[in-house]
Design an enzyme around this catalytic site. Structure first.
Site, PDB file in Angstrom:
ATOM      1  N   HIS A 182     -24.240  52.004  -9.540  1.00 11.34           N
ATOM      2  CA  HIS A 182     -22.945  51.791 -10.204  1.00 11.34           C
ATOM      3  C   HIS A 182     -21.875  51.463  -9.163  1.00 11.34           C
ATOM      4  CE1 HIS A 182     -23.934  53.119 -14.200  1.00 11.34           C
ATOM      5  NE2 HIS A 182     -24.230  54.345 -13.846  1.00 11.34           N
ATOM      6  N   HIS A 192     -29.016  56.093  -8.668  1.00 13.82           N
ATOM      7  CA  HIS A 192     -28.423  55.627  -9.932  1.00 13.82           C
ATOM      8  C   HIS A 192     -26.897  55.469  -9.767  1.00 13.82           C
ATOM      9  CE1 HIS A 192     -27.994  55.905 -14.490  1.00 13.82           C
ATOM     10  NE2 HIS A 192     -26.759  56.138 -14.073  1.00 13.82           N
ATOM     11  N   GLU A 193     -26.254  56.511  -9.228  1.00 13.65           N
ATOM     12  CA  GLU A 193     -24.795  56.463  -9.071  1.00 13.65           C
ATOM     13  C   GLU A 193     -24.379  55.439  -8.013  1.00 13.65           C
ATOM     14  OE1 GLU A 193     -22.807  57.792 -11.159  1.00 13.65           O
ATOM     15  OE2 GLU A 193     -24.443  58.825 -12.166  1.00 13.65           O
TER      16      GLU A 193
HETATM   17 ZN   LIG Z   1     -24.920  55.977 -14.967  1.00 15.89          ZN
END
Ligand SMILES: [Zn+2]
Length: 370
Positions: free
Chosen positions: A64, A60-61
């Site tokens: 980003h 998830h990170e």
């Molecule tokens: Zn996030």
């Protein structure tokens, strides 16, 4: 965020593990294994599942970070902690489109991973070993939950960043959009706290007091993070209005590189109150020295340690221009892990900027009400 373990690099981004992350690891493992304490296979699969959960948060990170990087937003590190992960940027987005893409990438990634595990769960034959089916289902569920939680429109959650990018696109006013998104973030935090207290006391839908307490804890964290983002936005706004020549210290004493730390402390710091020094021998600049460098030397060594041993040498410094805005200087410091920069005009050092100087400058201005 305070102390964290460096556990390696991924795509050039430092991966860090905050100590609070271990609490959630142990908590989830116990939650998964709880009805089957004596079964080794449940323990093994429980721990593997938590490691896969860890990988999901990292993914998830990373989503980003990689989308951010492709849009000109450098990412320095990713830290995992009790509430998930956070990617540390050294610069904010300069266009609403870039902010939107970067913010949406994380939840999109979590949704995709959740979908993948749901697919796996359906594909499994019905007589599959129970622990595996339970774990696959749990991973699907937790990734979707992670995406939904992050889409709540309160800054600094991903949803809050999406909200800011929309407001920014519509109004064209970055600062105002940040203020609104962070205030919504604080509101969401208060709602969580209120909801948590109600759940703890009324215990509706079979929920227990612990769920309520947990919700209060999350709300408190959100409110704090939103307030901090709000203050940070204010500081950035203020710094942007000043140039290097306005915030620099220009009356730095020049000291020889062979001076000892004690000579410096007695001769300049106690008497003159100076805290930034240019180190030069026969008119040639060798480096700069700050109070921070001095505190790294223990008391008994101050008589024998020379300035040149602890100064930041000239080849490790990056110069800034006198007309450069103070915000971009702070960003440059973050990006290069520096705490001070010389201000150079026509090849000559005309002043120094230290990180704590910038903050002190703003504090003094706010005390004076300017
Ligand atoms: Zn996030």
């Amino acid at each position: 965020m305070g102390s964290a373990l460096n556990i390696g690099k991924l795509f050039g981004i430092q991966l860090r593990l905050h100590y609070s992350w271990f609490i959630i690891f142990v908590f989830f493992t116990i939650l998964l294994v709880s009805p089957h304490w004596l079964s080794p296979s449940w323990w093994i699969i429980g721990i593997i599942t938590c490691l896969l959960f860890f990988a999901s948060v990292v993914a998830h990170e990373l989503a980003h970070s990689l989308v951010g990087r492709a849009n000109g937003i450098p990412i320095k590190s990713i830290t995992l902690f009790i509430f998930g992960g956070v990617a540390q940027m050294t610069k904010e987005a300069t266009r609403p489109g870039a902010e939107f893409k970067m913010a949406a990438a994380g939840p999109a990634c979590s949704l995709a991973i959740g979908g993948l595990f749901f697919g796996l769960f359906w594909l499994f034959p019905p007589d599959i070993a129970e622990p595996i089916a339970t774990m696959v289902y749990w991973l699907a569920y937790i990734n979707v939950a992670l995406a939904i939680f992050n889409l709540i429109p309160g800054f600094p959650l991903d949803g809050g960043r999406v909200l800011r990018s929309f407001l920014w696109q519509v109004t064209g006013d970055y600062q105002r959009s940040t203020r609104i998104a962070t205030q919504v973030g604080r509101g969401v935090g208060y709602l969580f706290i209120l909801g948590g207290i109600l759940i703890a006391f009324l215990r509706p839908f079979g929920l227990d007091w612990f769920s309520g307490l947990w919700l209060v804890f999350i709300g408190w964290f959100l409110e704090n993070a939103a307030s901090a983002s709000y203050r940070q936005a204010k500081w950035r706004e203020a710094l942007f209005k000043f140039t290097a020549s306005q915030v620099m210290t220009s009356n730095c004493p020049v000291v020889p590189s062979s001076a000892t730390v004690n000579q410096l402390v007695q001769g300049y710091i106690f008497t003159g109150g100076h805290h930034l020094f240019l180190v030069a021998d026969e008119g040639k600049l060798e480096g700069i020295l700050t109070l921070q460098n001095i505190t790294s030397v223990s008391n008994q060594n101050r008589d024998v340690t020379q300035v040149k041993e602890i100064m930041t040498p000239i080849n490790k410094l990056k110069a800034v221009r006198p007309d450069q805005d103070a915000l971009s200087i702070l960003e440059q410091m973050d990006e290069n892990d520096m705490n001070q920069m010389p201000v150079v005009s026509e090849g000559r050092v005309i002043g120094l900027i230290a990180r704590d100087n910038l903050l002190r400058f703003l504090r003094i201005r706010s005390v004076l009400g300017i």
